[in-house]
Design a protein around this motif. Sequence first.
Motif, mmCIF file in Angstrom:
data_model
loop_
_atom_site.group_PDB
_atom_site.id
_atom_site.type_symbol
_atom_site.label_atom_id
_atom_site.label_comp_id
_atom_site.label_asym_id
_atom_site.label_seq_id
_atom_site.Cartn_x
_atom_site.Cartn_y
_atom_site.Cartn_z
ATOM 1 N N ILE A 194 0.855 -1.193 0.000
ATOM 2 C CA ILE A 194 0.000 0.000 0.000
ATOM 3 C C ILE A 194 0.887 1.237 0.000
ATOM 4 O O ILE A 194 1.748 1.387 0.872
ATOM 5 C CB ILE A 194 -0.916 0.019 1.251
ATOM 6 C CG1 ILE A 194 -1.760 -1.255 1.320
ATOM 7 C CG2 ILE A 194 -1.813 1.256 1.263
ATOM 8 C CD1 ILE A 194 -2.449 -1.484 2.654
ATOM 9 N N LYS A 195 0.678 2.097 -1.008
ATOM 10 C CA LYS A 195 1.430 3.369 -1.062
ATOM 11 C C LYS A 195 0.509 4.446 -0.515
ATOM 12 O O LYS A 195 -0.620 4.598 -0.960
ATOM 13 C CB LYS A 195 1.802 3.652 -2.531
ATOM 14 C CG LYS A 195 2.713 4.834 -2.705
ATOM 15 C CD LYS A 195 4.180 4.415 -2.751
ATOM 16 C CE LYS A 195 5.103 5.615 -2.965
ATOM 17 N NZ LYS A 195 5.389 6.362 -1.758
ATOM 18 N N LEU A 196 0.991 5.151 0.443
ATOM 19 C CA LEU A 196 0.126 6.155 1.081
ATOM 20 C C LEU A 196 0.206 7.501 0.386
ATOM 21 O O LEU A 196 1.158 7.811 -0.296
ATOM 22 C CB LEU A 196 0.540 6.349 2.537
ATOM 23 C CG LEU A 196 0.130 5.265 3.514
ATOM 24 C CD1 LEU A 196 0.521 5.693 4.900
ATOM 25 C CD2 LEU A 196 -1.368 5.016 3.461
ATOM 26 N N SER A 197 -0.832 8.275 0.601
ATOM 27 C CA SER A 197 -0.791 9.687 0.199
ATOM 28 C C SER A 197 -1.550 10.441 1.276
ATOM 29 O O SER A 197 -2.179 9.830 2.135
ATOM 30 C CB SER A 197 -1.440 9.876 -1.167
ATOM 31 O OG SER A 197 -2.760 9.391 -1.113
ATOM 32 N N LEU A 198 -1.515 11.759 1.195
ATOM 33 C CA LEU A 198 -2.272 12.536 2.181
ATOM 34 C C LEU A 198 -3.756 12.236 2.009
ATOM 35 O O LEU A 198 -4.281 12.331 0.899
ATOM 36 C CB LEU A 198 -2.047 14.035 1.962
ATOM 37 C CG LEU A 198 -0.802 14.653 2.559
ATOM 38 C CD1 LEU A 198 -0.710 16.117 2.160
ATOM 39 C CD2 LEU A 198 -0.791 14.545 4.073
ATOM 40 N N PRO A 199 -4.471 11.873 3.070
ATOM 41 C CA PRO A 199 -5.902 11.604 2.918
ATOM 42 C C PRO A 199 -6.668 12.872 2.546
ATOM 43 O O PRO A 199 -6.316 13.960 2.996
ATOM 44 C CB PRO A 199 -6.321 11.102 4.305
ATOM 45 C CG PRO A 199 -5.250 11.528 5.234
ATOM 46 C CD PRO A 199 -3.999 11.693 4.446
ATOM 47 N N LYS A 200 -7.695 12.705 1.697
ATOM 48 C CA LYS A 200 -8.506 13.864 1.274
ATOM 49 C C LYS A 200 -9.308 14.415 2.454
ATOM 50 O O LYS A 200 -9.536 15.607 2.565
ATOM 51 C CB LYS A 200 -9.487 13.447 0.162
ATOM 52 C CG LYS A 200 -8.790 13.010 -1.112
ATOM 53 C CD LYS A 200 -8.672 14.167 -2.089
ATOM 54 C CE LYS A 200 -8.075 13.760 -3.409
ATOM 55 N NZ LYS A 200 -6.661 13.365 -3.377
#
Lengths: 307, 140
Positions: B88-94
């Motif tokens: 799982i690659k994370l990003s800033l949650p919306k």
Amino acid sequence: MLKGKHLIEPSDFTVNELEEIFTLADDIIQDPNKYLDACKGKLLATLFYEPSTRTRFSFEAAMLRLGGQVFGFSEASSSSVSKGESISDTIRVVGCYADIAVMRHPKEGAPKLASKYSDIPVINAGDGGHQHPTQTLTDLLTIRSYKKSFSNNVIGLCGDLKFGRTVHSLVKALSRYENIKFVFIAPPELKIPSYITEELTNHEFYQTSNLEEAIPELDILYMTRIQKERFFNEEEYLRLKGYYKLDHDKLNNAKDDMIILHPLPRVDEISPEIDNDKRAVYFNQAKYGMYVRMALILKLLGGDIIC
Amino acid sequence: MLKINGIKKGIVIDHIKAGSGYKIFKELKLDEADCTTALIKNAPSNKLGKKDLIKIDNVIDINLDVLGLIDPGLTITIIDDEKIVDKIKLSLPKKVVGILKCKNPRCVTTIEKNEEITFTLVNAEKKEYKCEYCDTRTSL
């Protein structure tokens, strides 16, 4: 259909829905007698957690002129807040008695929170330095009446643009119309928050602290009061409160058909010597405020069939 | 490099910015977990120079929003039967709910304490989130 909706910020309504309200307000202005019983049997709760005589009177007058009735409180100390009741509880209880509620609160976001728990329409009558959407309806109806169109105007907003919720709401509302230029006139300490200007991607704007230089190009000048109640520091307030004073001299350089708006009450930012100038429309603006609130109440209660 | 045994079934949180590992370890309450866990700090990394790393010898529920907020650059690897089954690659949650607090002293959430506030991402570059009630922006 606006029946049952809340009005927390101007963008809660579409441009078409706003136009529906203005059209109804126009009709009320034309023939107020037609609406004397339009809200007969309906109750408006006025939940004013901080004093605001004008806005409260405007709402009360609006409901009474529609044949409805009004109850409520005008400061937190005379409500169950003094016993520690939460906003969410207050609105749920009020919803058992009233058909529609108006809330003024010093905390920003309080009416939005109330609307989440409310079965009846909630109208934001001002929350801290954040939003004041019915003042915006008032301002828009006034501009529409005098200028016939929102588009193709240069509007200067002058005074406390940092805490001036009426300014924040008005800018947000006007930004939905085309070809409007904004001129933000404020001392550096009371500049418009960047989150407002960052949203003006399709509009020209600039910031200045110089009213004299800006005034010649304006079609609309929106003056605001430096609000003592928003300052934590009295000294800072005293230093800034006399920063702007609109008088005959400054108006000499303004366009003949420029209109001067002010959400009222004023302190010393507009000299009484210009009250009789045809461009000074702020007292008529207060009258438009009552009519537009009548239209809003009717719409939210679903009773606009007369128009 | 310090050797930590491989895991049969569990989670590896990798590419954590050096220094953020302990924060994530605490946020995920791994100090209270009853499975085997390892926090490796300042491991050499080609990508980051130095990185932190967490290994959990169990598959547990992880709040991805919390991790995204602390370090959106990290990667999560799910291991089963000693094989990688998911990355799982994370990003800033919306949107984040109930994690951030509004810093505006005039915000209603300072008096209505039970609210789980929703914050919406408004500027990913500046890592800015907006309070749902007062619109005040909070930078991470």
